[in-house]
Design a protein around this motif. Structure first.
Motif, short mmCIF file in Angstrom:
data_model
loop_
_atom_site.label_atom_id
_atom_site.label_comp_id
_atom_site.label_asym_id
_atom_site.label_seq_id
_atom_site.Cartn_x
_atom_site.Cartn_y
_atom_site.Cartn_z
N LEU A 175 15.79 -50.27 -43.72
CA LEU A 175 15.26 -49.98 -42.50
C LEU A 175 16.02 -48.80 -41.83
O LEU A 175 17.33 -48.77 -41.90
CB LEU A 175 15.54 -51.16 -41.69
CG LEU A 175 14.57 -52.15 -41.55
CD1 LEU A 175 14.36 -52.91 -43.06
CD2 LEU A 175 14.88 -53.55 -40.66
N ARG A 176 15.38 -47.85 -41.39
CA ARG A 176 15.85 -46.63 -40.85
C ARG A 176 15.34 -46.19 -39.24
O ARG A 176 14.28 -46.35 -39.21
CB ARG A 176 15.79 -45.45 -41.66
CG ARG A 176 16.72 -44.21 -41.48
CD ARG A 176 16.57 -43.06 -42.74
NE ARG A 176 16.55 -43.56 -43.86
CZ ARG A 176 17.83 -43.82 -44.47
NH1 ARG A 176 18.73 -43.78 -43.75
NH2 ARG A 176 17.95 -44.25 -45.64
N LEU A 177 16.38 -46.21 -38.53
CA LEU A 177 15.76 -46.00 -37.07
C LEU A 177 15.10 -44.56 -37.13
O LEU A 177 15.56 -43.63 -37.66
CB LEU A 177 17.12 -45.73 -36.07
CG LEU A 177 17.78 -47.12 -35.49
CD1 LEU A 177 19.15 -46.92 -35.25
CD2 LEU A 177 16.88 -47.82 -34.62
N TYR A 178 14.06 -44.77 -36.13
CA TYR A 178 13.30 -43.35 -36.15
C TYR A 178 13.99 -42.25 -35.41
O TYR A 178 14.05 -41.31 -35.49
CB TYR A 178 11.91 -43.59 -35.31
CG TYR A 178 10.96 -44.65 -36.15
CD1 TYR A 178 10.50 -43.95 -37.07
CD2 TYR A 178 10.45 -45.70 -35.60
CE1 TYR A 178 9.52 -44.69 -38.04
CE2 TYR A 178 9.48 -46.46 -36.32
CZ TYR A 178 8.96 -45.76 -37.54
OH TYR A 178 8.03 -46.54 -38.24
N GLU A 179 14.76 -42.98 -34.30
CA GLU A 179 15.70 -42.04 -33.48
C GLU A 179 17.06 -41.85 -34.20
O GLU A 179 17.91 -42.42 -34.16
CB GLU A 179 15.75 -42.83 -32.04
CG GLU A 179 14.55 -42.90 -31.51
CD GLU A 179 14.91 -43.72 -30.08
OE1 GLU A 179 14.91 -42.88 -29.06
OE2 GLU A 179 14.86 -44.95 -29.79
N ALA A 180 17.04 -40.64 -34.80
CA ALA A 180 18.06 -40.16 -35.59
C ALA A 180 19.40 -40.15 -34.80
O ALA A 180 20.62 -40.35 -35.32
CB ALA A 180 17.92 -38.82 -36.46
N GLU A 181 19.26 -39.63 -33.74
CA GLU A 181 20.45 -39.56 -32.90
C GLU A 181 21.27 -41.15 -32.40
O GLU A 181 22.58 -40.83 -32.18
CB GLU A 181 20.29 -38.90 -31.44
CG GLU A 181 19.44 -39.71 -30.55
CD GLU A 181 17.76 -39.39 -30.69
OE1 GLU A 181 17.06 -39.91 -29.66
OE2 GLU A 181 17.56 -39.13 -31.86
N HIS A 182 20.47 -41.91 -32.90
CA HIS A 182 21.28 -43.26 -32.59
C HIS A 182 21.66 -43.88 -33.92
O HIS A 182 21.94 -45.29 -33.80
CB HIS A 182 20.31 -44.40 -31.67
CG HIS A 182 19.93 -43.89 -30.37
ND1 HIS A 182 21.03 -43.69 -29.53
CD2 HIS A 182 18.73 -43.42 -29.75
CE1 HIS A 182 20.28 -43.35 -28.40
NE2 HIS A 182 18.99 -43.29 -28.45
N ARG A 183 21.65 -43.40 -35.07
CA ARG A 183 22.01 -43.94 -36.12
C ARG A 183 23.63 -43.88 -36.49
O ARG A 183 24.12 -43.16 -37.34
CB ARG A 183 21.13 -43.04 -37.46
CG ARG A 183 19.93 -43.05 -37.42
CD ARG A 183 19.27 -42.39 -38.70
NE ARG A 183 17.95 -42.15 -38.36
CZ ARG A 183 16.94 -41.40 -39.13
NH1 ARG A 183 17.68 -40.38 -39.91
NH2 ARG A 183 15.73 -41.40 -39.10
N THR A 184 24.04 -44.47 -35.45
CA THR A 184 25.55 -44.71 -35.53
C THR A 184 25.94 -45.85 -36.13
O THR A 184 25.08 -46.92 -36.01
CB THR A 184 26.34 -44.50 -34.16
OG1 THR A 184 25.99 -45.57 -33.45
CG2 THR A 184 25.80 -43.09 -33.50
N LYS A 185 27.19 -46.01 -36.82
CA LYS A 185 27.64 -47.31 -37.43
C LYS A 185 27.46 -48.38 -36.35
O LYS A 185 27.00 -49.44 -36.56
CB LYS A 185 29.02 -47.05 -37.96
CG LYS A 185 29.68 -48.08 -38.90
CD LYS A 185 30.78 -47.87 -39.24
CE LYS A 185 31.43 -49.24 -40.04
NZ LYS A 185 32.85 -48.85 -40.61
N ARG A 186 28.26 -48.26 -35.18
CA ARG A 186 28.36 -49.28 -34.35
C ARG A 186 26.99 -49.88 -33.86
O ARG A 186 26.70 -51.16 -33.52
CB ARG A 186 29.06 -49.12 -32.98
CG ARG A 186 30.74 -48.83 -33.37
CD ARG A 186 31.18 -48.53 -32.08
NE ARG A 186 32.93 -48.52 -32.58
CZ ARG A 186 33.50 -47.03 -32.27
NH1 ARG A 186 32.85 -46.07 -32.17
NH2 ARG A 186 34.72 -47.19 -32.84
N LYS A 187 25.95 -48.78 -33.55
CA LYS A 187 24.73 -49.38 -32.90
C LYS A 187 23.95 -50.00 -33.99
O LYS A 187 23.40 -51.04 -33.79
CB LYS A 187 24.03 -48.07 -32.39
CG LYS A 187 24.36 -47.65 -31.33
CD LYS A 187 23.85 -46.11 -31.00
CE LYS A 187 24.39 -45.44 -29.65
NZ LYS A 187 23.69 -44.07 -29.71
#
Length: 335
Positions: free
Chosen positions: A245-257
């Motif tokens: 599963l990969r977030l569409y919004e790349a800017e939010h692909r942080t470890k904590r989120k």
């Protein structure tokens, strides 16, 4: 919860579970060692305990200072290869006929040396821990006002939640399919993932064909067992039933989120799937996941702040432990 139930397992200090009072005749006293007759591991028992089958109790003859317990435990476990070489029925005799080496002073066991030796080892390890915490910035465990608020809102139920179709938030695809017979454990540094809950789904670290490598910084679902984990590094997968599963919004692909999202997915969907009815790429297309929302959008700020606060709350206990242990060991060393 008052008593430990000890079996032959080598995990969790031999404790399978805890229990209330069962009976008096089978209750073993604290301040002894258990010996599991499978792996032949000695564990010191801090509490009163009950035992399963094939467990022996080892009692020290005399008064044993607390500071020497770790030393004695190591000495006893040095007998492990010898005990593993005999039949279970011969373990008692082999143990009682064995000799161990201990430090002495004036013809008596030197308990003070043991205490100081163990204290120095512990002080060295704790100092390394404190240095690591300082270098990584983890020693700062004070919550900011935003972090305090994030914890408070969560605990008081003041967050807004909404159901989102999972495929509206994540791109979903199947992972690779590399059989365990095709890889050699320990042959490389790339995680080889399976559907296990142990070790964040990492079975081993291997070297394999680059074209079979999956990009990390994503959420990984073990298809047959529905184990949901965050994978920071690129990896290999053992089964094509596993999902990425990969977030569409790349800017939010942080470890904590993504750690936050991992838990939300697990809590939202775990009840739907089992070994006999496992998840699949087709089934997940209709699934919904409950996520925090603000102004009718995903509240990524809440996710990041909340996980950062949790990290600080956890590391606070580690920092306080390190300070406490270092002070205690220095006191023993200076005696």
């Amino acid at each position: 919860d008052e008593y430990d139930y000890v079996t032959r397992t080598s995990q969790n200090q031999g404790i399978l579970q805890t229990t209330a009072f069962v009976n008096k005749e089978n209750l073993n006293e604290a301040g002894t060692w258990s010996l599991g007759l499978l792996q032949m591991d000695f564990f010191y028992r801090q509490r009163q305990w009950y035992a399963g089958q094939f467990v022996r109790k080892v009692v020290f003859k005399g008064s044993l200072p607390n500071g020497s317990i770790s030393f004695f435990t190591t000495v006893l476990n040095a007998l492990k290869p010898k005990l593993l070489s005999v039949l279970v029925r011969d373990v008692n005799k082999t143990f009682l006929d064995s000799y161990i080496q201990l430090p002495t002073r004036d013809g008596a066991i030197d308990f003070m040396f043991m205490e100081r030796f163990v204290a120095e080892l512990k002080a060295q390890r704790v100092a390394e821990l404190k240095a690591y915490l300082a270098v990584t910035g983890l020693s700062d465990y004070t919550l900011t006002p935003e972090e305090q608020q994030a914890i408070q809102h969560f605990q008081e139920g003041n967050l807004q939640w909404r159901d989102y179709r999972l495929t509206s938030v994540f791109e979903v695809k199947n992972a690779g399919n590399i059989l365990s017979s095709e890889v050699v454990a320990g042959s490389g540094s790339t995680p080889y993932l399976c559907a296990s809950r142990e070790n964040n789904a990492v079975n081993s670290y291997v070297s394999y064909k680059d074209e079979m490598l999956s990009e990390g910084n994503c959420i990984f679902i073990g298809g047959k067992t529905f184990v949901v984990t965050y994978q920071e590094k690129d990896f290999f997968s053992n089964d094509s039933h596993n999902l990425i599963l990969r977030l569409y919004e790349a800017e939010h692909r942080t470890k904590r989120k993504q750690l936050y999202l991992t838990t939300c997915i697990d809590k939202s969907l775990r009840h739907r799937y089992s070994w006999g009815d496992s998840i699949s790429n087709k089934k997940i297309q209709a699934d919904k996941v409950t996520l925090p929302t603000s102004s009718d959008k995903l509240d990524y700020t809440q996710m990041e702040t909340f996980i950062r606060a949790v990290e600080k709350l956890v590391i606070r206990d580690v920092v306080l432990y390190a300070d406490r242990e270092l002070a205690a060991t220095q006191k023993v060393i200076n005696q």
